[in-house]
Enzyme design. Structure first.
Site, PDB file in Angstrom:
ATOM      1  N   ARG A 160      53.067  33.519  19.801  1.00 13.02           N
ATOM      2  CA  ARG A 160      52.575  32.730  20.938  1.00 13.02           C
ATOM      3  C   ARG A 160      53.493  32.840  22.144  1.00 13.02           C
ATOM      4  O   ARG A 160      53.037  32.753  23.282  1.00 13.02           O
ATOM      5  CB  ARG A 160      52.393  31.251  20.521  1.00 13.02           C
ATOM      6  CG  ARG A 160      52.098  30.308  21.682  1.00 13.02           C
ATOM      7  CD  ARG A 160      51.406  29.021  21.273  1.00 13.02           C
ATOM      8  NE  ARG A 160      52.068  28.332  20.173  1.00 13.02           N
ATOM      9  CZ  ARG A 160      53.190  27.612  20.281  1.00 13.02           C
ATOM     10  NH1 ARG A 160      53.780  27.478  21.444  1.00 13.02           N
ATOM     11  NH2 ARG A 160      53.703  27.013  19.212  1.00 13.02           N
TER      12      ARG A 160
ATOM     13  N   TYR B 270      33.400  32.073  41.483  1.00 13.08           N
ATOM     14  CA  TYR B 270      32.776  32.072  40.155  1.00 13.08           C
ATOM     15  C   TYR B 270      32.387  30.644  39.750  1.00 13.08           C
ATOM     16  O   TYR B 270      33.171  29.703  39.860  1.00 13.08           O
ATOM     17  CB  TYR B 270      33.762  32.675  39.154  1.00 13.08           C
ATOM     18  CG  TYR B 270      33.219  32.915  37.776  1.00 13.08           C
ATOM     19  CD1 TYR B 270      32.245  33.881  37.552  1.00 13.08           C
ATOM     20  CD2 TYR B 270      33.694  32.190  36.685  1.00 13.08           C
ATOM     21  CE1 TYR B 270      31.759  34.110  36.274  1.00 13.08           C
ATOM     22  CE2 TYR B 270      33.214  32.422  35.408  1.00 13.08           C
ATOM     23  CZ  TYR B 270      32.249  33.381  35.213  1.00 13.08           C
ATOM     24  OH  TYR B 270      31.771  33.606  33.950  1.00 13.08           O
TER      25      TYR B 270
ATOM     26  N   ASP C 236      40.655  36.322  43.196  1.00 12.21           N
ATOM     27  CA  ASP C 236      39.935  36.741  41.995  1.00 12.21           C
ATOM     28  C   ASP C 236      39.305  38.091  42.323  1.00 12.21           C
ATOM     29  O   ASP C 236      38.347  38.184  43.083  1.00 12.21           O
ATOM     30  CB  ASP C 236      38.870  35.695  41.634  1.00 12.21           C
ATOM     31  CG  ASP C 236      38.112  36.038  40.348  1.00 12.21           C
ATOM     32  OD1 ASP C 236      38.149  37.209  39.928  1.00 12.21           O
ATOM     33  OD2 ASP C 236      37.472  35.130  39.770  1.00 12.21           O
TER      34      ASP C 236
ATOM     35  N   LYS D 155      35.786  42.162  31.829  1.00 13.42           N
ATOM     36  CA  LYS D 155      34.868  42.977  32.629  1.00 13.42           C
ATOM     37  C   LYS D 155      35.396  44.417  32.691  1.00 13.42           C
ATOM     38  O   LYS D 155      35.469  45.062  31.664  1.00 13.42           O
ATOM     39  CB  LYS D 155      34.678  42.326  34.000  1.00 13.42           C
ATOM     40  CG  LYS D 155      34.490  40.785  33.944  1.00 13.42           C
ATOM     41  CD  LYS D 155      33.217  40.362  33.238  1.00 13.42           C
ATOM     42  CE  LYS D 155      33.142  38.858  32.939  1.00 13.42           C
ATOM     43  NZ  LYS D 155      33.320  37.954  34.061  1.00 13.42           N
TER      44      LYS D 155
HETATM   45  C1  LIG Z   1      33.662  36.606  34.262  1.00 15.83           C
HETATM   46  C2  LIG Z   1      34.414  36.135  35.443  1.00 15.83           C
HETATM   47  C3  LIG Z   1      35.427  35.186  35.320  1.00 15.83           C
HETATM   48  C4  LIG Z   1      35.753  34.495  33.995  1.00 15.83           C
HETATM   49  O1  LIG Z   1      36.238  35.388  33.056  1.00 15.83           O
HETATM   50  P1  LIG Z   1      36.019  35.186  31.456  1.00 15.83           P
HETATM   51  O2  LIG Z   1      36.757  36.345  30.899  1.00 15.83           O
HETATM   52  O3  LIG Z   1      34.547  35.204  31.215  1.00 15.83           O
HETATM   53  O4  LIG Z   1      36.618  33.876  31.100  1.00 15.83           O
HETATM   54  C5  LIG Z   1      36.137  34.830  36.459  1.00 15.83           C
HETATM   55  N1  LIG Z   1      35.848  35.356  37.667  1.00 15.83           N
HETATM   56  C6  LIG Z   1      34.863  36.268  37.828  1.00 15.83           C
HETATM   57  C7  LIG Z   1      34.599  36.807  39.171  1.00 15.83           C
HETATM   58  C8  LIG Z   1      34.115  36.688  36.726  1.00 15.83           C
HETATM   59  O5  LIG Z   1      33.136  37.581  36.881  1.00 15.83           O
END
Ligand SMILES: *Cc1c(COP(=O)(O)O)cnc(C)c1O
Length: 375
Positions: free
Chosen positions: A48, A100, A172, A197
């Site tokens: 951890r 998001y 982001d 992603k």
């Molecule tokens: C999917 C996504 C997130 C969140 O990510 P997870 O891995 O699903 O928790 C945050 N910001 C954007 C722009 C996203 O597409």
């Protein structure tokens, strides 16, 4: 300094001294031998806290984003929530209005508990951003390109507004991984990626990353919170993300080429009322996108002239594009975001979002063509 394609292709790859193995090992151990008085001869105590596989992935992520330090988390949401929870109590956050969906939900439901406050602003309107600053504003939270309208905000301009007010800028950059956009080089302080992603890239691993321009107070607070609260990625997830990174630049080139072709096709189609893709000259922030992005990404959305019913009918008729959430994997996906986001959604109900995958562009266009033509 190697170029990003070279860094990615060789990420984590150095011949293992004991076996000569070239691909990075997966180390699943939860505990590591220490001396009787608690010294750590190899630098690791407990999974951890830190572990070799996570560390290797973080080093690769930091190199790709030009960061001083990267922290890996089990999901993008865990990474983002940590960046927020690590702010001093009483902080005010400026959140971009189309960030998001789940971050806006966190602001609404969790900020009061966490002692944070929030204003929601359109980050493409810099005068509105300046007007929303307060003496206690600690963080500007941008998302560019944004989900699902693909709005582009000016990272360099936002960084200078933030810094002028004694605040930090987080971007982001999930829609634009490091090959396409380098927010830290443009002045941002923190970059967030959902590694679920494009970084993982194959739809089979979840992860989140925070990349920091400096190793200062915020990075240290995020690290401490992860270590104590336990939002550590599993070594297997870290290993899969590192594996994904090695082909990231090659995959992104193909995603961008396909999305550009699909955007061009949709923009010329009589049943399509609007296409949101930063690579189109008609996109309202195309000039900003061209300045700060190397290519324009694999995500786009479009609106049907025939409204919600036509959007749902087209989504139902698509065969190659699968109706599914998420993005950035090899297969193309379509989603009616208003349905998925529910009643609080601000997404137009005639909009479909596409994650353009790695199929042949002519096959993708043929599928859209038949779906738009109708039965
Ligand atoms: C999917 C996504 C997130 C969140 O990510 P997870 O891995 O699903 O928790 C945050 N910001 C954007 C722009 C996203 O597409």
């Amino acid at each position: 300094m190697s170029r990003i394609e070279t860094l990615a292709a060789r990420a984590g790859s150095r011949p293992d001294p004991t076996s000569g193995a070239l691909s990075p090992p997966l180390q699943l151990a939860t505990t590591f031998e220490h001396t009787p008085d608690g010294q750590l001869p190899h630098g690791f105590l407990y999974q951890r806290y830190d572990n070799p596989t996570q560390q290797g992935t973080e080093q690769a992520l930091a190199a790709l984003d030009g960061a001083r330090r990267a922290l890996l988390f089990p999901t993008g949401m865990a990474a983002g929530a940590t960046a927020l929870q690590a702010l001093p109590a009483g902080s005010h956050v400026l959140l971009s209005h189309d960030s998001y969906f789940s971050f806006r939900a966190i602001a609404a439901s969790q900020f009061p508990r966490w002692g944070l406050s929030c204003s929601i602003v359109d980050f493409t309107d810099l005068a509105a951003v300046r007007a929303a600053l307060r003496p206690d504003t600690a963080l500007l939270w941008a998302e560019t390109p944004s989900n699902p309208l693909l709005k582009v905000s000016d990272i360099a301009a936002l960084a200078s507004i933030a810094h002028g007010a004694g605040a930090r800028l987080l971007v982001d950059s999930t829609f634009a991984p490091p090959v396409l956009q380098q927010p830290l080089a443009l002045g941002a302080d923190v970059v967030l990626h959902s590694a679920t992603k494009y970084l993982g890239g194959h739809g089979d691993v979840m992860g989140g990353v925070l990349c920091f321009a400096d190793d200062g107070e915020h990075a240290a607070a995020c690290h401490q919170l992860r270590l104590l609260a336990g939002a550590t990625a599993s070594p297997f997830a870290a290993w899969l993300i590192l594996r994904g990174l090695r082909s990231l630049p090659a995959r992104m080139a193909w995603h961008c080429r396909n999305a550009g072709a699909v955007a061009g096709f949709l923009a010329a189609h009589p049943k399509v009322a609007a296409v949101h893709y930063p690579g189109l000259a008609t996109h309202p922030q195309h000039a900003v996108a061209a300045r700060q992005m190397r290519e324009f990404g694999g995500m786009l959305s479009f609106e049907l002239a025939g409204g919600r019913a036509q959007a749902l009918a087209v989504a139902a008729r698509l065969r190659l594009f699968t109706n599914a959430t998420s993005l950035g994997s090899t297969e193309s996906l379509v989603e009616h975001r208003a349905s998925v986001e529910g009643p609080a959604s601000t997404t137009p109900d005639r909009l479909l979002r596409l994650s353009v995958g790695l199929e042949h562009p002519e096959d993708l266009i043929a599928d859209l063509d038949q779906a738009l033509a109708g039965p």
